[in-house]
Design an enzyme around this catalytic site. Structure first.
Site, PDB file in Angstrom:
ATOM      1  N   LYS A 151      47.095   4.386 -17.891  1.00 56.10           N
ATOM      2  CA  LYS A 151      47.632   3.439 -18.699  1.00 56.10           C
ATOM      3  C   LYS A 151      49.196   3.487 -18.521  1.00 56.10           C
ATOM      4  CE  LYS A 151      43.607   3.614 -22.330  1.00 56.10           C
ATOM      5  NZ  LYS A 151      43.111   3.121 -23.042  1.00 56.10           N
ATOM      6  N   GLU A 168      32.199   0.706 -21.193  1.00 56.26           N
ATOM      7  CA  GLU A 168      33.521   1.345 -22.696  1.00 56.26           C
ATOM      8  C   GLU A 168      33.290  -0.012 -23.659  1.00 56.26           C
ATOM      9  OE1 GLU A 168      37.160   3.126 -20.332  1.00 56.26           O
ATOM     10  OE2 GLU A 168      37.224   1.573 -19.904  1.00 56.26           O
TER      11      GLU A 168
HETATM   12  C1  PEP Z   1      40.310   3.550 -21.613  1.00 55.37           C
HETATM   13  O1  PEP Z   1      41.130   3.507 -21.479  1.00 55.37           O
HETATM   14  O2  PEP Z   1      39.647   3.413 -20.706  1.00 55.37           O
HETATM   15  C2  PEP Z   1      39.331   5.147 -22.667  1.00 55.37           C
HETATM   16  C3  PEP Z   1      37.924   5.211 -22.276  1.00 55.37           C
HETATM   17  O3  PEP Z   1      40.139   5.071 -23.004  1.00 55.37           O
HETATM   18  P1  PEP Z   1      40.662   6.208 -24.289  1.00 55.37           P
HETATM   19  O4  PEP Z   1      39.499   7.381 -23.856  1.00 55.37           O
HETATM   20  O5  PEP Z   1      41.265   7.000 -24.796  1.00 55.37           O
HETATM   21  O6  PEP Z   1      39.492   5.883 -25.613  1.00 55.37           O
END
Ligand code: PEP
Length: 248
Positions: A11, A166
């Site tokens: 990110k 996700e």
């Molecule tokens: C992501 O940004 O795709 C993600 C899964 O973040 P995290 O692992 O911090 O939940």
């Protein structure tokens, strides 16, 4: 046999010094015999990754790309620019792009198609919100997101993509979907694709993302339809990320 892929999404975090140290750590400490690794970095650090990962087999890429090849799009970046600095993969439709930058299913599908045309592997992110899960519409939401991509590229071209499931409620919240919850959605995605193309479905890499940690990775990656993870927060911690990769 699908190989496990663990992808890091940094990110908008880190700086040149800390991310260079992380990249070196990934290169030195991850045993790549059982796992493929990809890193999604802020654009300005791609040249650093190109240098650090040369000859290592670790893939990397940008976290987004514009649909146009060039032009008056201040602040944007093209697929060819990403490729010029070694990107082989690109994130498409991450939930933060969908919610904070208003990317809809049609734009995500267009970006997926253009990445494939450019020879860059799109990691297409899909997933439901907490409200959608609680209303019992997870499968409908995920199906609609995938269908938009299939309508644009066709089922057989999914072979050139990676799908990342996700759940939005699990991203950056510390709440991981249980292995059973994640497996159920992964199996649903694979069966949806199988109705159109069984070979593509069985070869399709489907990652799980959402607060994956070293402690949860083994159980998640042990599920029959979970082929690895897309990791945000834990990918900024060398030992956690190495731990996730060794859970394979
Ligand atoms: C992501 O940004 O795709 C993600 C899964 O973040 P995290 O692992 O911090 O939940």
């Amino acid at each position: 046999m699908r190989r496990i892929l663990v992808a890091a999404n940094w990110k908008m975090n880190g700086d040149l010094e800390s991310l260079t140290a992380l990249a070196q750590g990934f290169k030195q400490q991850i045993d790549r015999s059982k796992v493929d690794v990809a890193v999604f970095a802020p654009f300005v650090y791609l040249p650093m990754l190109q240098q650090q990962f040369a000859g290592s087999g670790i893939a990397f890429g940008g976290q987004n790309a514009h649909t146009q090849p060039k032009g008056a799009f201040t602040g944007e970046i093209s697929l060819s620019m990403l490729k010029e600095f070694g990107s082989t993969h690109v994130l498409v439709g991450h939930s933060e792009r969908r919610t904070l930058f208003a990317e809809d299913d049609a734009l995500v599908a267009e970006k997926t198609a253009l990445a494939i045309e450019a020879g860059v592997v799109p990691v297409v992110c899909i997933g439901e919100t907490l409200e959608e899960r609680e209303s019992g519409v997870t499968e409908q939401v995920v199906a609609k997101q995938i269908q938009a991509v299939i309508d644009r590229i066709g089922a057989s071209a999914l072979a050139k993509t990676v799908i990342a499931y996700e759940p939005v409620w699990a991203i950056g919240t510390g709440k991981t979907a249980s292995a059973d919850q994640a497996q159920a959605v992964h199996a649903f995605i694979r069966s949806m694709v199988a109705k159109l193309d069984a070979d593509v479905a069985s070869a399709l890499t489907i990652l799980y993302g959402g607060s994956v940690k070293a402690a949860s990775a083994a159980e998640l990656f042990g599920q029959p339809d979970i082929d690895g993870g897309l990791v945000g927060g834990a990918s900024l911690d060398l030992q956690e990320f190495v731990g996730i990769c060794s859970a394979v």
